[in-house]
Design an enzyme around this catalytic site. Structure first.
Site: not given
Length: 365
Positions: A203-205, A209
Site C-alpha cells: 500500500a502507498k501509505c 515512508y
C-alpha cells in the site's frame, strides 16, 4: 450530484492567485516539492452518502480538529504522478489510470472508502485545467501531482473512519538530477525492515515512508544517497529502496527484479520498465535475489548493471553498494547502457518524444 462514479466539480477560483511575473520567476528554478500551484481539489466522503462536494478551490490550510482520526490511527494513503507540457503546448499525464487503480488497492488495504477511478481521473484533469499555466515549459520540468486521502472523522476509537477527505495538490518541479543522471550510492539496512508479510508494504501509505526514515538517515550518515531494505523474515533477499523499486541487468542481457509478494510497492514505473524491456525481447524475471548474490555477481562481472526506478527520478543507476562490512561497485560505479537506454525510452514516452505503443499517455489539454 453525490455518491456516484462521477461528480460535477464546483470551480471556486483563487481570489488572489500568484501574479504571472512571479509565477514565471518561480518556474525558472522550481526545485522539487517546494512550490505549489494556486488551487487544489477536495472531495468529501461519508458513510451512507458516498463521495460528494467535489471542488476545485484555492489551495489553503485544511482545518483539523485535534481528534481527527488520521492523527491517531494513521488511515492515510497517497499517490504521485506527473503532468507534462507537450510539444504542441498541450498537457499530458503518464498512466494516471494505473495510479487510480493502485490508489483503490491502497484504500482497500487501509480499510478506507475507495475513490472511484473515474472520479480520481476527473479530479486530476480538473486541477490541471485550472492551473495549466503552472505546467513548466522547460523540457526537463513537469507538474508533480499529489492525490491523497485521509480519515477525517472526529473520534477516538480503533475502527475505520466513517468520513474521508480526498485532496489533490500540485507542485511544478524541475529535473530530479542536477548536472545529469549520476549513479547513486546505497546503504543496505541490516537493523530495520520496511515491511513484513501481511503488513502494508504493497500500500502507498505514509506509515511505510515514516518507518523508512530512520534507515534513510542511517544511509546518509554512511555517505550514501539511498537505503536498500532486505526481507523482514530472513534479512537476506533484496526488496526495494526507501522509495524506489530495484532491477539487475546481467551479462546475458537478462533482467531480474524482486517479485511482488505483498511486501513491495507495485511501482507503476517498475511495471512500465518490465513491459518496455520485454518489448525489446529481453528476458525479465521476477524472482528473489539475495544480497549475498548481488555482491558475488557484481564482483565476478556476471552482474553488469543495477538501477532503481520510481515516479520522481524515473530510472536511477546504482553504482556503489555499502553495508557495515564494506562496499562494492557495479559496472565500475558507472551508468550502464541498458539502464540509460530504458530511461531514455521511458522519458521519451512520458514527454511525447517517443511513440506510445501501449496507450500510456493521457491527454488533458
Amino acid at each position: 450530484m453525490s455518491g456516484g462514479e462521477t461528480l460535477d466539480f464546483e470551480i471556486r477560483p483563487n481570489p488572489a492567485p500568484v501574479a504571472a511575473a512571479e509565477r514565471s520567476a518561480l518556474l525558472a528554478n522550481p526545485g522539487f516539492g517546494r512550490i505549489f500551484t494556486d488551487h487544489m481539489v477536495t472531495i468529501r466522503y461519508a458513510d451512507g452518502k458516498g463521495w460528494y462536494d467535489a471542488r476545485v478551490e484555492a489551495r489553503a490550510p485544511i482545518p483539523m480538529d485535534p481528534a481527527t482520526a488520521v492523527l491517531h490511527y494513521a488511515q492515510e494513503i497517497f499517490e504521485g504522478l506527473k503532468a507534462y507540457r507537450s510539444a504542441d503546448g498541450g498537457v499530458t499525464m503518464f498512466r494516471p489510470d494505473a495510479n487510480a487503480a493502485r490508489f483503490r488497492a491502497s484504500a482497500k488495504r487501509m480499510a478506507m472508502a475507495p475513490v472511484p477511478e473515474r472520479l480520481f481521473l476527473d479530479g486530476l484533469d480538473a486541477l490541471i485545467r485550472t492551473d495549466r499555466d503552472w505546467v513548466p515549459d522547460d523540457p526537463e520540468g513537469s507538474l508533480y501531482l499529489r492525490p491523497f486521502q485521509y480519515a477525517s472523522e472526529v473520534f477516538l476509537g480503533v475502527k475505520p473512519s466513517s468520513e474521508y477527505l480526498f485532496v489533490i495538490i500540485a507542485s511544478p518541479v524541475g529535473s530530479y538530477f542536477k548536472g545529469g543522471v549520476q549513479p547513486v550510492s546505497v546503504w543496505v539496512s541490516r537493523d530495520y525492515s520496511r515491511a513484513a508479510t501481511g503488513g502494508t508494504g504493497a500500500a502507498k501509505c505514509g506509515g511505510n515512508y515514516a518507518a523508512s526514515l530512520v534507515a534513510q538517515a542511517e544511509a546518509i550518515e554512511h555517505g550514501c544517497d539511498q537505503v536498500v531494505f532486505l526481507d523482514a523474515a530472513e534479512q537476506r533477499y533484496v526488496e526495494e529502496l526507501g522509495g524506489m523499486n530495484v532491477f539487475y541487468v546481467f551479462e546475458d542481457g537478462s533482467i531480474t527484479t524482486p517479485p511482488l509478494t505483498g511486501t513491495i510497492l507495485p511501482g507503476i514505473t517498475r511495471e512500465s520498465v518490465i513491459r518496455l524491456a520485454r518489448d525489446r525481447g529481453l528476458t525479465v524475471r521476477e524472482e528473489l535475489y539475495s544480497y549475498e548474490q548481488w555482491r558475488a555477481d557484481a564482483r565476478s562481472g556476471k552482474l553488469r548493471e543495477a538501477f532503481a526506478c520510481g515516479t520522481a527520478a524515473v530510472i536511477t543507476p546504482i553504482g556503489t553498494i555499502r553495508d557495515r562490512d564494506g562496499e562494492f561497485v557495479v559496472a565500475d560505479g558507472k551508468a550502464g547502457e541498458v539502464t540509460m537506454s530504458l530511461r531514455d525510452t521511458l522519458v521519451g514516452i512520458q514527454r511525447g518524444l517517443t511513440a506510445d505503443t501501449h496507450g500510456w499517455v493521457h491527454r488533458v489539454l
